[in-house]
Design an enzyme around this catalytic site. Structure first.
Site, PDB file in Angstrom:
ATOM      1  N   LEU A 244      -1.415  -0.333   7.897  1.00  0.00           N
ATOM      2  CA  LEU A 244      -1.462  -0.185   6.443  1.00  0.00           C
ATOM      3  C   LEU A 244      -0.323  -1.003   5.844  1.00  0.00           C
ATOM      4  O   LEU A 244       0.836  -0.596   5.857  1.00  0.00           O
ATOM      5  CB  LEU A 244      -1.349   1.285   6.052  1.00  0.00           C
ATOM      6  CG  LEU A 244      -2.411   2.221   6.661  1.00  0.00           C
ATOM      7  CD1 LEU A 244      -2.203   3.647   6.156  1.00  0.00           C
ATOM      8  CD2 LEU A 244      -3.826   1.742   6.349  1.00  0.00           C
ATOM      9  N   ASP A 245      -0.665  -2.174   5.330  1.00  0.00           N
ATOM     10  CA  ASP A 245       0.327  -3.116   4.836  1.00  0.00           C
ATOM     11  C   ASP A 245       0.866  -2.690   3.469  1.00  0.00           C
ATOM     12  O   ASP A 245       0.096  -2.299   2.577  1.00  0.00           O
ATOM     13  CB  ASP A 245      -0.312  -4.513   4.724  1.00  0.00           C
ATOM     14  CG  ASP A 245       0.620  -5.530   4.127  1.00  0.00           C
ATOM     15  OD1 ASP A 245       1.603  -5.878   4.795  1.00  0.00           O
ATOM     16  OD2 ASP A 245       0.382  -5.957   2.977  1.00  0.00           O
ATOM     17  N   ALA A 246       2.199  -2.798   3.312  1.00  0.00           N
ATOM     18  CA  ALA A 246       2.862  -2.544   2.024  1.00  0.00           C
ATOM     19  C   ALA A 246       2.426  -1.225   1.400  1.00  0.00           C
ATOM     20  O   ALA A 246       2.334  -1.098   0.184  1.00  0.00           O
ATOM     21  CB  ALA A 246       2.597  -3.702   1.061  1.00  0.00           C
ATOM     22  N   VAL A 247       2.171  -0.231   2.231  1.00  0.00           N
ATOM     23  CA  VAL A 247       1.535   1.004   1.755  1.00  0.00           C
ATOM     24  C   VAL A 247       2.449   1.850   0.876  1.00  0.00           C
ATOM     25  O   VAL A 247       1.980   2.651   0.071  1.00  0.00           O
ATOM     26  CB  VAL A 247       1.012   1.813   2.962  1.00  0.00           C
ATOM     27  CG1 VAL A 247       2.165   2.401   3.770  1.00  0.00           C
ATOM     28  CG2 VAL A 247       0.048   2.893   2.520  1.00  0.00           C
TER      29      VAL A 247
END
Length: 587
Positions: A244-247
């Site tokens: 989960l990128d930059a979540v």
């Protein structure tokens, strides 16, 4: 064997697990409809009882490689980069690594893949889904879900500008007069971007750049869309890890920092539950490049991320190698809690991004912090800045090839670059957690000044693209830095994978040694193996009093790295410059 089916019906159990999380983010009246739609998306892939989850998703055998789909390519053949990558991995790393994180391999418009324009396609310049599946059949595949924002060219945003469903409701429109001074910024670009629509000029939220437009998770339709995407990655692409990128920036509330908000944590917990319902063997990993205490919060109560990036490790380890002393690294390690049951740290020293400085906040002295920045600039690195809420700027990350970051110490460049670098990678792979190697660390790639000049982006300095024929020639030369580093790190990885004491959740205890040394003790889950991991952080031989390590006299001891037997546990042991030892009682 699957566990016994719950006495609840599938749908009742489903609702029991998810409703409390949905209530944190959404209006009560909307929740029954959201539950129905989530249940429908999972459909035939629904696995009940959803409470079952394998808490042992990993062992000491797990090692991950981080790479772009085109980090290795061929200019002399028609093979696409993903084909070249698959062949290189199969021929050189099949017995070394177990997992591959392929950075965003989708069609995109900027940020080297993180401005996704189509989540369900493979960038044709890289290859196709069959190439991705070929790699997934050999290695555990990690796939990025860039869920905070989409490309300004994504269909959803094009629909927004045209006033068409569904995209017209997927983005965050803010009047330009609103006070956004409390919003935490990872970039210097404006938080609002002015765009033209059929309804006139509007200002939309864009945390990272004007080409990366944040989606609005307050609209449950967006949650449904991303669940469909995640389901596709697990079921069709056979992903084993969902990143989960930059979540941390997911949820926005004007008047707040807009980072780490309760609905953000609730949605991550919700996604973990849903992933577990689709396949209980898949793990969720969160990417939150923030101070250590904030980062640790993403474990939740064993119900949020399965893995979190150990973001404080890269700057602290780099500083220790440059200073030749372990003070801050030791203090940090002693303060780190063991990962909760069923969770693990994801350890790394370099990545496609720079070396984050926010995770080092409060962990380095002001003098050493400034010395770190100055030394990195001397070694050819760049310092990227971010804008703070008060309008001032502060360093955000160091952009440099980690191999070149190790070309010397605070005293200047020297002849110990390779030994120092290998020591740093050995230390990382010894720690509690799952080790991950950026491909350019494994290949000892230097700074890429040409690409930096071409793009004007500081991060490009550490995103070199290897031409496969040049790389193979370098690796075949026994005296090249690439060959020396690659062969030795791979040798140590293979040794590491056979040691129960290096299980990601095995006991870790910090040793109190003199500051020129750094050491810790690992003990296997079955308690039948101990490994004392000790590292000389300096360019001078250092004496280790084995009594300080407290070896038990009834056991024979061996350094796994050198193969040297320890015959006298009361003697003095000399560690050569940047030598690492794994002293064990089981071999």
């Amino acid at each position: 064997m699957k566990p016994t089916r719950s006495t609840y019906s599938d749908y009742q159990y489903f609702c029991m697990r998810l409703q409390p999380l949905l209530e944190i983010a959404y209006e009560p009246a909307t929740i029954p409809s959201i539950l129905d739609r989530l249940f429908a998306v999972i459909g035939e892939n629904l696995y009940i009882p959803t409470g079952y989850e394998n808490p042992n998703k990993w062992t000491e055998n797990n090692v991950t490689l981080i790479t772009y789909g085109d980090s290795i390519y061929s200019r002399h053949t028609d093979r696409k980069p993903l084909e070249v990558l698959a062949k290189f991995l199969g021929e050189n790393l099949k017995d070394t690594i177990t997992g591959v994180h392929i950075l965003p391999f989708f069609p995109y418009t900027s940020d080297d893949g993180f401005a996704v324009s189509d989540y369900l396609s493979v960038n044709p310049q890289l290859g196709d889904w069959e190439d991705i599946k070929t790699i997934a059949r050999q290695f555990n595949l990690m796939v990025d879900v860039v869920l905070n924002h989409v490309s300004s060219k994504h269909d959803w945003f094009q629909q927004f500008q045209a006033g068409k469903k569904p995209g017209c409701d997927y983005f965050i429109v803010v009047e330009p007069g609103k006070n956004l001074s409390e919003v935490v910024r990872p970039r210097n670009s404006p938080v609002l971007v002015k765009v033209e629509t059929v309804d006139g000029e509007k200002h939309v939220w864009a945390t990272f750049s004007e080409d990366q437009i944040d989606v609005n998770f307050a609209n449950p339709d967006v949650l449904i869309e991303f669940l469909k995407i995640i389901r596709f990655y697990i079921v069709s692409a056979k992903a084993r890890y969902i990143r989960l990128d930059a979540v941390g920036f997911l949820w926005k509330e004007i008047g707040t920092s807009c980072i780490h908000l309760p609905p953000t944590h609730a949605i991550i917990k919700l996604l973990r539950e849903l992933v577990n319902m689709i396949d209980p063997e898949v793990a969720v990993i969160t990417e939150t490049n923030v101070p250590n205490r904030e980062n640790l919060s993403y474990f939740g109560n064993r119900n949020e991320a399965h893995m979190i990036y150990n973001f404080s490790l890269p700057p602290l380890l780099l500083n220790a190698m440059l200073q030749g002393k372990s003070d801050h690294l030791r203090t940090w390690m002693m303060s780190m809690p063991p990962a909760p049951l069923g969770c693990a740290y994801f350890n790394f020293t370099a990545s496609h991004d720079g070396i984050g400085l926010r995770p080092a906040e409060g962990l380095l002295s002001d003098e050493e912090y400034q010395s770190l920045l100055t030394t990195m600039e001397k070694f050819g690195g760049k310092i990227s800045m971010r804008k703070k809420p008060d309008g001032s700027e502060s360093p955000y990350e160091i952009n440099i090839s980690l191999f070149d970051a190790m070309k010397g110490t605070v005293k200047g460049e020297d002849t110990w670059q390779i030994q120092r670098f290998i020591c740093s990678q050995t230390l990382m792979m010894s720690l509690e957690g799952i080790p991950a190697f950026y491909i350019h660390s494994l290949l000892a790639t230097p700074n890429d000044y040409e690409r930096l000049q071409q793009t004007g982006m500081n991060r490009s300095i550490n995103r070199y693209k290897w031409q496969i024929e040049d790389l193979q020639k370098d690796l075949e030369d026994p005296h090249s830095p690439r060959s020396l580093v690659f062969r030795e790190i791979c040798r140590r990885i293979k040794i590491r994978r056979q040691q129960g004491a290096f299980h990601p959740n095995a006991t870790q205890y910090t040793l109190q040694l003199k500051r020129s040394l750094f050491g810790f003790w690992r003990q296997s889950m079955t308690r039948d193996q101990s490994i004392f991991c000790i590292f000389n952080l300096t360019d001078k031989p250092q004496q280790l009093n084995l009594r300080d390590v407290n070896l038990i006299c009834i056991d024979p001891w061996l350094d796994l790295i050198s193969g040297e037997m320890i015959t006298d546990i009361y003697s003095k042991y000399i560690l050569q410059p940047y030598q690492a030892v794994w002293i064990t009682n089981k071999f």
